[in-house]
Design an enzyme around this catalytic site. Structure first.
Site, PDB file in Angstrom:
ATOM      1  CE1 TYR A  37      -3.755   2.330   0.481  1.00 23.67           C
ATOM      2  CE2 TYR A  37      -2.205   3.518   2.207  1.00 23.67           C
ATOM      3  CZ  TYR A  37      -3.566   3.555   1.341  1.00 23.67           C
ATOM      4  OH  TYR A  37      -4.226   4.731   1.526  1.00 23.67           O
ATOM      5  CE  LYS A  95      -3.390   5.110  -1.846  1.00 29.24           C
ATOM      6  NZ  LYS A  95      -4.386   5.731  -2.813  1.00 29.24           N
TER       7      LYS A  95
END
Length: 271
Positions: free
Chosen positions: A161, A165
């Site tokens: 994740y 990002k």
């Protein structure tokens, strides 16, 4: 409520619009836009939001597109054909859809890895690249990408994740610079913890109930945070991170030497 004169009578497309950030983006944009195109997997949730928004805003047209952005080529095979059928090209793009996973990378199921990759990066990239030419031709457009403060540094047990990002954060700020003089507003919304369904969706079945839970003093309220993001987009500010404390932590994450932070993580994570 903020006033957004530059958004007046435009069409906005929002991914991940069935709950959380996406639903709130739709609610706050509804009084200012002519049409909302809401994209998510859960059609029933989208239809419910559509009915509510159109009931309260008589001049607003809301269109729902059911699409699973975790599938490869979902933008090309589902979203773009639907836009072509609607004969519309949105001037406001909110790339909001996101998927997380709490746990070590090695124990993450392969399907979950690919799903995160497609939702967090591929769909955002494909939609932005597809809609940008029309915006450039008309010298009018607004692109808001939802990144995260997690993208400012490597995060063990949240590695994929954070990596996706980091991609979103970097790409968005680069596009802001590229398009600054061509009439296109590009902003990065990089929040810290905000209460939505995200944490529950990111948990694994065997995870403890508090996995990924942030302390209350760090958590920011949903509605004001989304308002700040839209204000940043409207005014073409490159970055929005709500909360003074969160912004301080984000700055430390960006500038702290990785050799130091990784050593701290190695101490904190159980063997």
């Amino acid at each position: 409520m903020s006033d957004y004169p530059r958004f007046k009578n435009l069409t906005a497309l929002i991914t991940g619009a069935s709950s959380g950030f996406g639903e709130e983006f739709a609610r706050q944009l509804a009084p200012h836009t002519r049409q909302l195109i809401l994209i998510a997997r859960r059609r029933n949730r989208l239809e419910s939001i559509k009915q509510t928004l159109e009931k309260h805003h008589s001049s607003l047209n809301v269109t729902v597109i059911q699409a699973d952005l975790s599938l490869p080529n979902s933008v090309e095979h589902t979203v773009l054909p639907a836009l072509h059928q609607l004969n519309t090209s949105p001037h406001i793009l909110i790339n909001n859809a996101g998927l997380g996973d709490y746990g070590t990378f090695a124990t993450c199921p392969p399907a979950r890895i690919l799903a995160q990759h497609h939702v967090n990066t591929t769909a955002l990239l494909s939609l932005t690249h597809a809609l940008l030419p029309k915006m450039l031709a008309e010298r009018k457009g607004f692109i808001l990408n939802v990144g995260s403060i997690a993208g400012h540094m490597p995060l063990p047990t949240f590695a994929l994740y954070a990596a996706t990002k980091a991609y979103v954060n970097s790409l968005t700020l680069a596009l802001h610079a590229e398009l600054a003089h061509q009439g296109i507003h590009v902003s990065l919304f990089a929040p810290g913890p905000i209460p939505t369904e995200f944490r529950q969706a990111a948990q694994r079945p065997d995870a403890p109930p508090d996995a990924g839970r942030a302390p209350d003093w760090l958590t920011q309220p949903l509605s004001p945070s989304i308002q700040q993001a839209l204000e940043a987009l409207h005014d073409n500010r490159p970055l929005c991170t709500p909360g003074r404390t969160v912004r301080l932590i984000a700055a430390l994450m960006r500038y702290a030497p990785h050799v130091l932070t990784l050593r701290l993580f190695r101490i904190a994570i159980p063997r």
